[in-house]
Design a protein around this motif. Structure first.
Motif, PDB file in Angstrom:
ATOM      1  N   THR A  41       0.827  -1.081  -0.088  1.00 55.26           N
ATOM      2  CA  THR A  41      -0.047   0.075  -0.051  1.00 55.26           C
ATOM      3  C   THR A  41       0.702   1.264   0.094  1.00 55.26           C
ATOM      4  OG1 THR A  41      -1.703  -1.243   1.303  1.00 55.26           O
ATOM      5  CG2 THR A  41      -1.910   1.048   1.079  1.00 55.26           C
ATOM      6  N   ALA A  42       1.826   1.140   0.798  1.00 56.96           N
ATOM      7  CA  ALA A  42       2.816   2.290   0.821  1.00 56.96           C
ATOM      8  C   ALA A  42       3.527   2.478  -0.406  1.00 56.96           C
ATOM      9  CB  ALA A  42       3.733   2.260   1.774  1.00 56.96           C
ATOM     10  N   LEU A  43       3.682   1.522  -1.177  1.00 55.72           N
ATOM     11  CA  LEU A  43       4.477   1.596  -2.581  1.00 55.72           C
ATOM     12  C   LEU A  43       3.412   2.530  -3.365  1.00 55.72           C
ATOM     13  CD1 LEU A  43       6.242  -1.763  -3.033  1.00 55.72           C
ATOM     14  CD2 LEU A  43       7.059   0.374  -3.331  1.00 55.72           C
ATOM     15  N   ALA A  44       2.243   2.142  -3.331  1.00 57.63           N
ATOM     16  CA  ALA A  44       1.135   3.043  -4.224  1.00 57.63           C
ATOM     17  C   ALA A  44       1.057   4.296  -4.153  1.00 57.63           C
ATOM     18  CB  ALA A  44      -0.225   2.217  -4.209  1.00 57.63           C
ATOM     19  N   LEU A  45       1.614   5.140  -2.895  1.00 52.31           N
ATOM     20  CA  LEU A  45       1.116   6.241  -2.342  1.00 52.31           C
ATOM     21  C   LEU A  45       1.577   7.339  -3.561  1.00 52.31           C
ATOM     22  CD1 LEU A  45       2.514   6.620   1.267  1.00 52.31           C
ATOM     23  CD2 LEU A  45       0.338   6.849   0.305  1.00 52.31           C
ATOM     24  N   PRO A  46       2.834   7.308  -4.183  1.00 52.46           N
ATOM     25  CA  PRO A  46       3.091   8.325  -5.332  1.00 52.46           C
ATOM     26  C   PRO A  46       2.441   8.283  -6.496  1.00 52.46           C
ATOM     27  CG  PRO A  46       5.259   7.013  -4.560  1.00 52.46           C
ATOM     28  CD  PRO A  46       4.075   6.215  -3.943  1.00 52.46           C
ATOM     29  N   TYR A  47       1.592   7.289  -6.710  1.00 53.47           N
ATOM     30  CA  TYR A  47       0.605   7.011  -8.097  1.00 53.47           C
ATOM     31  C   TYR A  47      -0.653   7.043  -7.938  1.00 53.47           C
ATOM     32  CZ  TYR A  47       5.435   5.088  -8.800  1.00 53.47           C
ATOM     33  OH  TYR A  47       6.763   4.760  -8.824  1.00 53.47           O
ATOM     34  N   THR A  48      -1.180   6.942  -6.607  1.00 50.79           N
ATOM     35  CA  THR A  48      -2.656   6.966  -6.658  1.00 50.79           C
ATOM     36  C   THR A  48      -3.291   7.386  -5.092  1.00 50.79           C
ATOM     37  OG1 THR A  48      -4.686   5.782  -6.958  1.00 50.79           O
ATOM     38  CG2 THR A  48      -2.903   4.580  -6.001  1.00 50.79           C
ATOM     39  N   SER A  49      -4.487   7.830  -5.024  1.00 48.86           N
ATOM     40  CA  SER A  49      -5.044   7.971  -3.590  1.00 48.86           C
ATOM     41  C   SER A  49      -5.343   6.544  -3.250  1.00 48.86           C
ATOM     42  CB  SER A  49      -6.069   8.682  -3.890  1.00 48.86           C
ATOM     43  OG  SER A  49      -6.021  10.281  -4.186  1.00 48.86           O
ATOM     44  N   ILE A  50      -4.989   6.478  -2.036  1.00 49.09           N
ATOM     45  CA  ILE A  50      -5.128   5.143  -1.246  1.00 49.09           C
ATOM     46  C   ILE A  50      -6.635   4.976  -1.203  1.00 49.09           C
ATOM     47  CG2 ILE A  50      -4.854   3.892   1.002  1.00 49.09           C
ATOM     48  CD1 ILE A  50      -2.396   4.113  -1.115  1.00 49.09           C
ATOM     49  N   ASN A  51      -7.166   3.756  -1.430  1.00 51.56           N
ATOM     50  CA  ASN A  51      -8.332   3.534  -1.244  1.00 51.56           C
ATOM     51  C   ASN A  51      -8.409   2.485   0.001  1.00 51.56           C
ATOM     52  OD1 ASN A  51     -10.859   1.910  -1.241  1.00 51.56           O
ATOM     53  ND2 ASN A  51     -10.934   2.071  -3.640  1.00 51.56           N
ATOM     54  N   VAL A  52      -8.846   3.326   0.960  1.00 43.54           N
ATOM     55  CA  VAL A  52      -8.977   2.549   2.614  1.00 43.54           C
ATOM     56  C   VAL A  52      -9.705   1.456   2.546  1.00 43.54           C
ATOM     57  CG1 VAL A  52      -9.179   3.089   5.060  1.00 43.54           C
ATOM     58  CG2 VAL A  52      -8.325   5.110   3.503  1.00 43.54           C
ATOM     59  N   PRO A  53     -11.017   1.549   2.113  1.00 41.44           N
ATOM     60  CA  PRO A  53     -11.715   0.075   2.353  1.00 41.44           C
ATOM     61  C   PRO A  53     -10.948  -1.036   1.691  1.00 41.44           C
ATOM     62  CG  PRO A  53     -13.051   1.783   1.521  1.00 41.44           C
ATOM     63  CD  PRO A  53     -11.544   2.566   1.347  1.00 41.44           C
ATOM     64  N   MET A  54     -10.447  -0.945   0.449  1.00 40.58           N
ATOM     65  CA  MET A  54      -9.510  -1.988  -0.311  1.00 40.58           C
ATOM     66  C   MET A  54      -8.401  -2.083   0.596  1.00 40.58           C
ATOM     67  SD  MET A  54     -11.029  -3.011  -2.971  1.00 40.58           S
ATOM     68  CE  MET A  54      -9.690  -3.445  -4.338  1.00 40.58           C
ATOM     69  N   PHE A  55      -7.654  -1.391   1.174  1.00 38.24           N
ATOM     70  CA  PHE A  55      -6.666  -1.628   1.840  1.00 38.24           C
ATOM     71  C   PHE A  55      -7.128  -2.437   3.304  1.00 38.24           C
ATOM     72  CE2 PHE A  55      -4.591  -0.377   6.269  1.00 38.24           C
ATOM     73  CZ  PHE A  55      -3.558  -1.102   6.119  1.00 38.24           C
TER      74      PHE A  55
END
Length: 310
Positions: A41-55
């Motif tokens: 999830t942290a790896l995705a931070l620069p590329y997208t807004s984190i989808n909290v429910p999916m996390f």
């Protein structure tokens, strides 16, 4: 017939409460499930807004599959006569606490079912290809100690555990957020995969004598105790060097050097195995090995987050 005799001799019905069920999940191993989810999830931070429910759904699914896998391990260790009241370790709820073997197995499959339902939600939100991968992950969890030739009884246990609990969880967690897989995500997942494998190797070093008596052919048995400790040390060294090389190649942020703060733990783990042959004496070393994976992984996550926000 011998297995049935062993089961009857080892099983002692006792009263139990919620703590027994909690112990049955082997909570100390669950960090191997949630740390990779954090990293992906942290790896995705620069590329997208984190989808909290999916996390949250990914985290729940991985934790549940890990708990179910632990229960299947518990069941088959008992069935094959490997667990007894004097067994060293966090397993043994069947022989020490009187939990019925079939209850353990049923609960494991129920948890797999719950994970599958969560997986359907994840697939609806991302890709149905994840259903295939999730099914393979659950099958690997079952066949790790189940089936006619359990993976845990072969020299490939460390590699399989590292692949599924390291690489695949990180990449799935990254994919459900970013919708793709990158070379960076693959490369950063590698040291976590190695350290998850190290946890299994540490376990097999501790259980070497008993496993050998019961016909297992683990990596620790094949190379011998002293060489297995050297392999474990080598896995620790490669994990740290891997991160340093990624930073030098400008693939990873210098913030990932935070992992160096965890070096005392693998040193403690390696020294803790040297010269030991009695399982109970090696428990601190096993604990330090698991802590290495947890602390290393959390520091990777923190480094990725700091690289994004600073």
């Amino acid at each position: 017939m011998q297995t049935e005799v062993n089961q009857n001799a080892n099983y002692h019905p006792k009263r139990h409460n919620w703590r027994v069920w909690w112990t049955l999940t082997r909570p100390h191993t669950l960090t191997a499930a949630f740390v990779p989810v954090f990293i992906g999830t942290a790896l995705a931070l620069p590329y997208t807004s984190i989808n909290v429910p999916m996390f949250i759904m990914m985290l729940l699914a991985c934790l549940i599959i890990q708990a179910a896998t632990n229960m299947i391990n518990e069941y088959y260790d008992f069935k094959r006569g490997l667990d007894h009241e004097g067994s060293v370790g966090i397993g043994g709820a069947i022989v020490r606490e009187g939990v019925k073997p079939q209850t353990v197995l049923r609960l494991a499959f129920i948890l797999f079912g719950v994970a599958a339902l969560i997986g359907i939600y994840i697939c609806i939100q991302s890709s149905w290809w994840l259903a295939v991968i999730g099914t393979i992950c659950m099958a690997a969890g079952y066949f790790y100690t189940g089936g006619p030739v359990p993976i845990a009884y072969t020299p490939f246990g460390e590699a399989v555990a590292g692949l599924f609990m390291g690489n695949i969880i990180i990449l799935l967690s990254y994919f459900v957020q970013a919708g793709t897989i990158t070379l960076e995500s693959v490369l950063i997942s590698m040291p976590i995969s190695i350290l998850v494998g190290a946890i299994l190797l540490a376990n097999n070093i501790r259980d070497l004598d008993g496993d050998q008596e019961n016909g297992r052919r683990t990596l620790a048995i094949i190379v011998g105790r002293k060489n297995a400790i050297k392999v474990l040390a080598g896995m620790f060294i490669v994990s740290y060097l891997w991160v340093i090389v990624l930073i030098l190649l400008n693939i990873a942020s210098p913030w990932l050097l935070l992992v160096l703060l965890s070096i005392p733990k693998p040193v403690q783990a390696t020294k803790g195995f040297i010269g030991k042959t009695i399982p109970i004496q090696m428990m601190p070393a096993m604990k330090a090995t698991a802590q290495t994976n947890t602390i290393f992984g959390l520091l990777v996550s923190i480094g990725l987050i700091l690289a994004y926000i600073l």
